[in-house]
Design an enzyme around this catalytic site. Structure first.
Site, short mmCIF file in Angstrom:
data_model
loop_
_atom_site.label_atom_id
_atom_site.label_comp_id
_atom_site.label_asym_id
_atom_site.label_seq_id
_atom_site.Cartn_x
_atom_site.Cartn_y
_atom_site.Cartn_z
N ASP A 13 0.81 -1.22 0.00
CA ASP A 13 0.00 0.00 0.00
C ASP A 13 0.84 1.27 0.00
OD1 ASP A 13 -2.28 -1.68 0.26
OD2 ASP A 13 -1.84 -1.85 2.38
N GLY A 40 -4.29 -4.26 -4.28
CA GLY A 40 -5.30 -3.25 -4.59
C GLY A 40 -4.58 -1.98 -4.96
P1 IMP Z 1 -2.73 -12.82 1.61
O1 IMP Z 1 -1.66 -12.53 0.64
O2 IMP Z 1 -4.07 -12.32 1.14
O3 IMP Z 1 -2.80 -14.22 2.09
O4 IMP Z 1 -2.44 -11.96 2.92
C1 IMP Z 1 -1.24 -12.17 3.68
C2 IMP Z 1 -0.83 -10.88 4.37
O5 IMP Z 1 -0.44 -9.94 3.37
C3 IMP Z 1 -1.94 -10.19 5.15
O6 IMP Z 1 -1.38 -9.54 6.26
C4 IMP Z 1 -2.49 -9.18 4.17
O7 IMP Z 1 -3.12 -8.10 4.80
C5 IMP Z 1 -1.21 -8.77 3.46
N1 IMP Z 1 -1.45 -8.28 2.10
C6 IMP Z 1 -1.74 -9.01 1.01
N2 IMP Z 1 -1.85 -8.23 -0.06
C7 IMP Z 1 -1.62 -6.97 0.34
C8 IMP Z 1 -1.55 -5.71 -0.33
O8 IMP Z 1 -1.71 -5.60 -1.54
N3 IMP Z 1 -1.28 -4.65 0.46
C9 IMP Z 1 -1.05 -4.75 1.78
N4 IMP Z 1 -1.08 -5.90 2.44
C10 IMP Z 1 -1.36 -7.00 1.74
#
Ligand code: IMP
Length: 425
Positions: A13, A40
């Site tokens: 982010d 995102g």
């Molecule tokens: P996952 O990749 O959805 O399994 O999430 C694993 C960790 O990465 C969690 O703490 C999420 O909040 C973080 N995370 C995944 N994608 C993003 C992103 O695009 N921005 C910030 N944090 C992310």
């Protein structure tokens, strides 16, 4: 420009999407190489806001070739929604290449992600990312290449969902309605067929022809599966190492690395965050920075800039120059903290620890800088920045030992200007 990697160097982010969109005016190619719809990326052009999860951030630029590379995991429904949403607005201007080698995120992965998260919360976005990469490593995943022949896709996806139901039931979950899902997935596969491609050969041709290529990172260095705060990480290599493996290009083809850092720090989900501010100041950063997840809407945890974590991220990624984003958010703070060192068990260090038990013991050592009240909305160059803002950014540059190239002072494409004389960008 030639080739440039744009990488997040905190916990995601950082504003990479905006940077890629802005830099894409000179690029012929924008390549996503890892992650999936957990990302995102928010782009603001004029009055229009676009949130992308899977499409590369060059898609709003006419003629730019946008690659979803082999290392990405693709949720077909999300991708189609993005493509068709942009097409309706006449904003789908780039050319999309969806690589045959990329893996598919299927309904099984979403359900398993949610079930796993119930057992042990790491704050996943629950977009099926971890289970999909696990299936890829177990060699039971389905790939974009499987979408070419719809007849055999139907058979493969049915078998995949049946096996998935066994795993879901073993974890106490409710089994999926397979026939309806198979019909829906086959329909999605049909709609994606025009975009299927072998991006690797196309990208090699482009590199040989000297075309400008941007590699667009997702998430951030501290969420990298190998170098992040494991297990509170995502399931891919978010750093420079993910580019050769996720885009199919040799390491030497990455000529320059731009590290993106917010002027403060945020993190979504669980895990260590040494400079987190829990009360009034954290809430103020969250409100002023609209720090709510672009994918899940979750409030982000907020804190001061952490130079220890940033230096580590810049080192492992060989970052050549920096973009500092969201500087405007710091307006109206009386004092602004910067963590220069950590104190761990009474010992001062500037090394980011690998061990979670040490990270839990970190006491950040801060220095405080005078804040400013100026509105940075109309600033268009370094010289127009108030002296206190310049002093703060110059201090970050000094602590990080990497030159700042770009400064961003707002969400729109235009709120971006050069800091140093970086001929590359
Ligand atoms: P996952 O990749 O959805 O399994 O999430 C694993 C960790 O990465 C969690 O703490 C999420 O909040 C973080 N995370 C995944 N994608 C993003 C992103 O695009 N921005 C910030 N944090 C992310």
């Amino acid at each position: 420009m030639s080739t440039l990697a744009v990488l997040g160097c905190q916990w995601g982010d950082e504003g990479k999407g905006k940077l890629v969109d802005a830099l894409a005016d000179k690029a012929a190619w924008v390549v996503r190489f890892q992650g999936g719809a957990n990302a995102g990326h928010t782009l603001v052009v004029g009055d229009e806001k676009t949130v992308l999860h899977l499409l590369p951030s060059g898609i709003l630029r006419g003629g730019v070739r946008c690659v979803i590379g082999p290392g990405v995991v693709v949720h077909m429904g999300t991708l189609l929604e993005e493509i068709e949403g942009l097409q309706k607005r006449g904003a789908f201007r780039g050319k999309l290449l969806l690589d045959y080698r990329a893996h598919l995120v299927l309904p099984t992965h979403y359900i398993l992600d949610a079930l796993n998260e119930k057992r042990r919360s790491i704050g996943s976005t629950k977009r099926g990312i971890g289970p999909c990469y696990s299936d890829k490593a177990r060699r039971v995943g389905l790939r974009v290449a499987d979408l070419v022949d719809l007849g055999s896709f139907e058979v493969k996806v049915k078998a995949h969902l049946e096996a998935g139901n066994e795993r879901i039931e073993a974890l106490g979950g409710r089994p999926m309605e397979i026939p309806a899902l198979v019909t829906e997935l086959c329909e999605q596969a049909r709609r994606l067929q025009p975009f299927l491609a072998d991006s690797v050969h196309a990208l090699h041709d482009a590199l040989a022809a000297g075309e400008n290529v941007l590699f667009e990172g997702a998430q951030g260095a501290l969420l990298d599966i190998d170098f992040g705060t494991y297990p509170f990480v995502t399931s891919s290599n978010t750093g420079v190492g993910g580019i050769p493996t996720g885009a199919g290009v040799p390491p030497r083809s990455i000529q320059r690395v731009l590290g993106v850092l917010k002027a403060y720090t945020t993190r979504v989900g669980a895990g260590p965050f040494p400079t987190e501010l829990k009360e009034e100041l954290g809430n103020k950063l969250r409100e002023r920075g609209s720090e709510f997840g672009a994918t899940t809407g979750r409030p982000r945890r907020c804190g001061w800039f952490d130079a220890v974590a940033a230096r580590y991220a810049l080192a492992i990624n060989g970052v050549d120059c920096l973009a500092i984003t969201k500087v405007d958010v710091l307006t109206s703070f009386r004092k602004i903290g910067v963590c220069t060192h950590y104190q761990i068990g009474g010992v001062k260090t500037d090394r980011f620890p690998a061990r979670l038990d040490e990270l839990d013991l970190v006491e950040p050592v801060y220095e405080f800088w005078d804040g400013w009240n100026d509105n940075l909305k109309d600033v268009t160059s370094k010289d127009e920045l108030p002296a206190l803002v310049q002093a703060y950014l110059a201090r970050l540059e000094e602590l990080l030992e990497v030159p700042i190239a770009l400064v961003s002072t707002g969400p729109s494409r235009d709120a971006l200007f050069r800091w140093g004389a970086d001929a590359w960008l």
